[in-house]
Design a protein around this motif. Structure first.
Motif, PDB file in Angstrom:
ATOM      1  N   GLU A  10      16.543  13.734  36.374  1.00 38.96           N
ATOM      2  CA  GLU A  10      17.922  13.393  36.016  1.00 38.96           C
ATOM      3  C   GLU A  10      18.794  13.476  37.266  1.00 38.96           C
ATOM      4  OE1 GLU A  10      21.440  14.781  32.903  1.00 38.96           O
ATOM      5  OE2 GLU A  10      19.551  15.884  33.024  1.00 38.96           O
ATOM      6  N   VAL A  11      19.368  12.364  37.651  1.00 43.05           N
ATOM      7  CA  VAL A  11      20.176  12.275  38.877  1.00 43.05           C
ATOM      8  C   VAL A  11      21.617  11.972  38.470  1.00 43.05           C
ATOM      9  CG1 VAL A  11      20.472  11.100  41.092  1.00 43.05           C
ATOM     10  CG2 VAL A  11      18.179  11.414  40.146  1.00 43.05           C
ATOM     11  N   THR A  12      22.548  12.835  38.891  1.00 45.69           N
ATOM     12  CA  THR A  12      23.937  12.723  38.455  1.00 45.69           C
ATOM     13  C   THR A  12      24.880  12.761  39.652  1.00 45.69           C
ATOM     14  OG1 THR A  12      23.326  13.938  36.444  1.00 45.69           O
ATOM     15  CG2 THR A  12      25.681  13.668  36.886  1.00 45.69           C
ATOM     16  N   GLY A  13      25.338  11.593  40.062  1.00 39.75           N
ATOM     17  CA  GLY A  13      26.333  11.511  41.133  1.00 39.75           C
ATOM     18  C   GLY A  13      25.850  12.011  42.473  1.00 39.75           C
ATOM     19  N   LEU A  14      24.568  11.869  42.752  1.00 42.96           N
ATOM     20  CA  LEU A  14      24.007  12.421  43.988  1.00 42.96           C
ATOM     21  C   LEU A  14      24.486  11.627  45.202  1.00 42.96           C
ATOM     22  CD1 LEU A  14      22.147  14.872  44.158  1.00 42.96           C
ATOM     23  CD2 LEU A  14      20.214  13.318  44.398  1.00 42.96           C
ATOM     24  N   SER A  15      25.000  12.346  46.184  1.00 39.77           N
ATOM     25  CA  SER A  15      25.546  11.720  47.399  1.00 39.77           C
ATOM     26  C   SER A  15      25.136  12.526  48.614  1.00 39.77           C
ATOM     27  CB  SER A  15      27.079  11.654  47.337  1.00 39.77           C
ATOM     28  OG  SER A  15      27.526  10.950  46.199  1.00 39.77           O
ATOM     29  N   LYS A  16      25.040  11.824  49.761  1.00 41.01           N
ATOM     30  CA  LYS A  16      24.709  12.509  51.010  1.00 41.01           C
ATOM     31  C   LYS A  16      25.364  11.819  52.183  1.00 41.01           C
ATOM     32  CE  LYS A  16      22.725  15.352  53.856  1.00 41.01           C
ATOM     33  NZ  LYS A  16      23.116  16.778  53.887  1.00 41.01           N
TER      34      LYS A  16
ATOM     35  N   ALA B 150      23.799   8.058  50.941  1.00 39.53           N
ATOM     36  CA  ALA B 150      23.650   7.894  49.491  1.00 39.53           C
ATOM     37  C   ALA B 150      24.992   8.183  48.850  1.00 39.53           C
ATOM     38  CB  ALA B 150      22.581   8.839  48.941  1.00 39.53           C
ATOM     39  N   SER B 151      25.368   7.366  47.869  1.00 44.08           N
ATOM     40  CA  SER B 151      26.703   7.488  47.276  1.00 44.08           C
ATOM     41  C   SER B 151      26.632   7.394  45.753  1.00 44.08           C
ATOM     42  CB  SER B 151      27.618   6.386  47.826  1.00 44.08           C
ATOM     43  OG  SER B 151      28.886   6.433  47.203  1.00 44.08           O
ATOM     44  N   ASP B 152      26.905   8.508  45.096  1.00 49.33           N
ATOM     45  CA  ASP B 152      27.073   8.542  43.639  1.00 49.33           C
ATOM     46  C   ASP B 152      25.897   7.893  42.896  1.00 49.33           C
ATOM     47  OD1 ASP B 152      28.469   9.254  41.334  1.00 49.33           O
ATOM     48  OD2 ASP B 152      29.460   7.297  41.191  1.00 49.33           O
ATOM     49  N   ILE B 153      24.681   8.323  43.226  1.00 41.52           N
ATOM     50  CA  ILE B 153      23.480   7.769  42.593  1.00 41.52           C
ATOM     51  C   ILE B 153      23.278   8.430  41.225  1.00 41.52           C
ATOM     52  CG2 ILE B 153      21.019   7.337  42.840  1.00 41.52           C
ATOM     53  CD1 ILE B 153      22.690   6.041  45.036  1.00 41.52           C
ATOM     54  N   ARG B 154      23.019   7.599  40.206  1.00 45.85           N
ATOM     55  CA  ARG B 154      22.838   8.105  38.844  1.00 45.85           C
ATOM     56  C   ARG B 154      21.706   7.343  38.150  1.00 45.85           C
ATOM     57  NH1 ARG B 154      27.661  10.734  37.018  1.00 45.85           N
ATOM     58  NH2 ARG B 154      29.252  10.683  38.666  1.00 45.85           N
TER      59      ARG B 154
ATOM     60  N   PRO C 127      22.215  17.848  49.074  1.00 43.54           N
ATOM     61  CA  PRO C 127      23.206  16.809  48.815  1.00 43.54           C
ATOM     62  C   PRO C 127      24.609  17.244  49.217  1.00 43.54           C
ATOM     63  CG  PRO C 127      22.480  17.824  46.760  1.00 43.54           C
ATOM     64  CD  PRO C 127      21.600  18.364  47.844  1.00 43.54           C
ATOM     65  N   THR C 128      25.424  16.268  49.573  1.00 37.68           N
ATOM     66  CA  THR C 128      26.832  16.531  49.867  1.00 37.68           C
ATOM     67  C   THR C 128      27.612  16.703  48.574  1.00 37.68           C
ATOM     68  OG1 THR C 128      26.617  15.163  51.853  1.00 37.68           O
ATOM     69  CG2 THR C 128      28.852  15.658  51.119  1.00 37.68           C
ATOM     70  N   ALA C 129      27.223  15.954  47.547  1.00 35.56           N
ATOM     71  CA  ALA C 129      27.886  16.030  46.245  1.00 35.56           C
ATOM     72  C   ALA C 129      26.896  15.637  45.168  1.00 35.56           C
ATOM     73  CB  ALA C 129      29.104  15.101  46.214  1.00 35.56           C
ATOM     74  N   GLY C 130      27.250  15.965  43.917  1.00 38.48           N
ATOM     75  CA  GLY C 130      26.405  15.604  42.796  1.00 38.48           C
ATOM     76  C   GLY C 130      25.288  16.601  42.566  1.00 38.48           C
ATOM     77  N   SER C 131      24.429  16.281  41.607  1.00 39.01           N
ATOM     78  CA  SER C 131      23.341  17.191  41.252  1.00 39.01           C
ATOM     79  C   SER C 131      22.145  16.386  40.757  1.00 39.01           C
ATOM     80  CB  SER C 131      23.793  18.168  40.158  1.00 39.01           C
ATOM     81  OG  SER C 131      24.122  17.459  38.966  1.00 39.01           O
ATOM     82  N   ALA C 132      21.008  17.064  40.668  1.00 33.71           N
ATOM     83  CA  ALA C 132      19.802  16.440  40.128  1.00 33.71           C
ATOM     84  C   ALA C 132      18.893  17.529  39.604  1.00 33.71           C
ATOM     85  CB  ALA C 132      19.089  15.606  41.188  1.00 33.71           C
ATOM     86  N   ARG C 133      18.111  17.174  38.595  1.00 31.94           N
ATOM     87  CA  ARG C 133      17.137  18.098  38.020  1.00 31.94           C
ATOM     88  C   ARG C 133      15.791  17.395  37.939  1.00 31.94           C
ATOM     89  NH1 ARG C 133      20.140  22.333  36.051  1.00 31.94           N
ATOM     90  NH2 ARG C 133      18.342  23.278  35.010  1.00 31.94           N
ATOM     91  N   VAL C 134      14.742  18.112  38.300  1.00 31.23           N
ATOM     92  CA  VAL C 134      13.373  17.631  38.184  1.00 31.23           C
ATOM     93  C   VAL C 134      12.625  18.597  37.278  1.00 31.23           C
ATOM     94  CG1 VAL C 134      11.230  17.154  39.416  1.00 31.23           C
ATOM     95  CG2 VAL C 134      13.417  16.545  40.463  1.00 31.23           C
TER      96      VAL C 134
END
Length: 244
Positions: free
Chosen positions: A5-11, A19-23, A55-62
């Motif tokens: 689950e990828v939520t707003g992942l940015s770098k 990477a910008s706001d990947i969902r 990441p600079t912003a956002g979150s993710a779960r594996v």
């Protein structure tokens, strides 16, 4: 529970937004494709999902593990084949797989059985005690994928795994990935700029362009929406829409 689950992942790397706001989400047992040209942000995204890049912003779960707070748990449950996998030239395939097994603290009997099974699975038994120096690209990719499976992962992250392979080597590798998903329920996140490979393996894809997610859907739905008969036509239509 979703596998990824990828939520707003940015770098960001300084002024560069890699990477910008990947969902997106990936379901258990799915082979999910990351499409995009070289430099689109695919490798950065994979490294963030493995907890190798913060990441600079956002979150993710594996598998329910937060990739920032629980990075070790993610890496214990995942396998990874990077785009440029440099094999230790003075090791043999058997030694490398045993070394990786030791890194995961596998019991000796489990390690021995798993290493032998992987050597057979990837048709490496005859070369198991040859030094890795001088291995062909195809053999190197087989060893790389075998090491990614030593810990019996539930999720597999593959970064351009077929790049540089000849047609036969690509076909064999794609068939192995299909088998992993179908028979063992392994979730596979497959990154590639070779659009035909993505089409062969994946039902759903995320398309990256200059660090941005420009499409995420089933391939059939994307082709219908953009009137694209081929993968090349689809990718060009998405990139042109983004530039307009």
């Amino acid at each position: 529970m979703t596998a990824i689950e990828v939520t707003g992942l940015s770098k960001r790397f300084g002024p560069v937004e890699a990477a910008s706001d990947i969902r997106f989400t990936v379901e258990p047992g799915e082979i999910f494709g990351l499409m995009g040209h070289n430099g689109a942000g695919k490798t950065t995204l994979l490294r963030m999902l493995l907890g190798l890049t913060r990441p600079t912003a956002g979150s993710a779960r594996v598998l329910g593990h937060d990739v920032t707070r629980d990075a070790l748990a993610v890496r214990r449950a995942a396998g990874f084949l990077p785009a440029s996998y440099a094999l230790p030239p003075d090791m043999t395939p058997r030694q490398l797989l045993e070394y990786v097994a030791a890194m995961f603290s596998l019991p000796r009997d489990v390690s021995r059985a798993r290493v032998e099974a992987l050597l057979r699975k990837f048709d490496l038994a005859a070369a198991a005690d040859r030094k890795l120096r001088g291995f062909s690209t195809g053999m190197t990719q087989k060893v790389g994928l075998a090491q990614a499976l030593v810990n019996d992962p539930q999720v597999l992250f593959l970064d351009e795994p077929t790049s540089g392979l000849d047609p036969l080597g690509r076909h064999e590798l794609l068939e192995l990935l299909r088998e992993l998903a179908r028979e063992r329920g392994v979730t596979i996140l497959f990154s590639s700029h070779i659009l035909s490979d993505v089409e062969t393996l994946c039902r759903r894809v995320a398309v990256l362009h200059r660090g941005r997610l420009i499409a995420c859907d089933a391939l059939d739905a994307l082709r219908r929406a953009h009137g694209a008969a081929t993968m090349d036509e689809l990718y060009l239509a998405l990139v042109r829409r983004e530039a307009a």
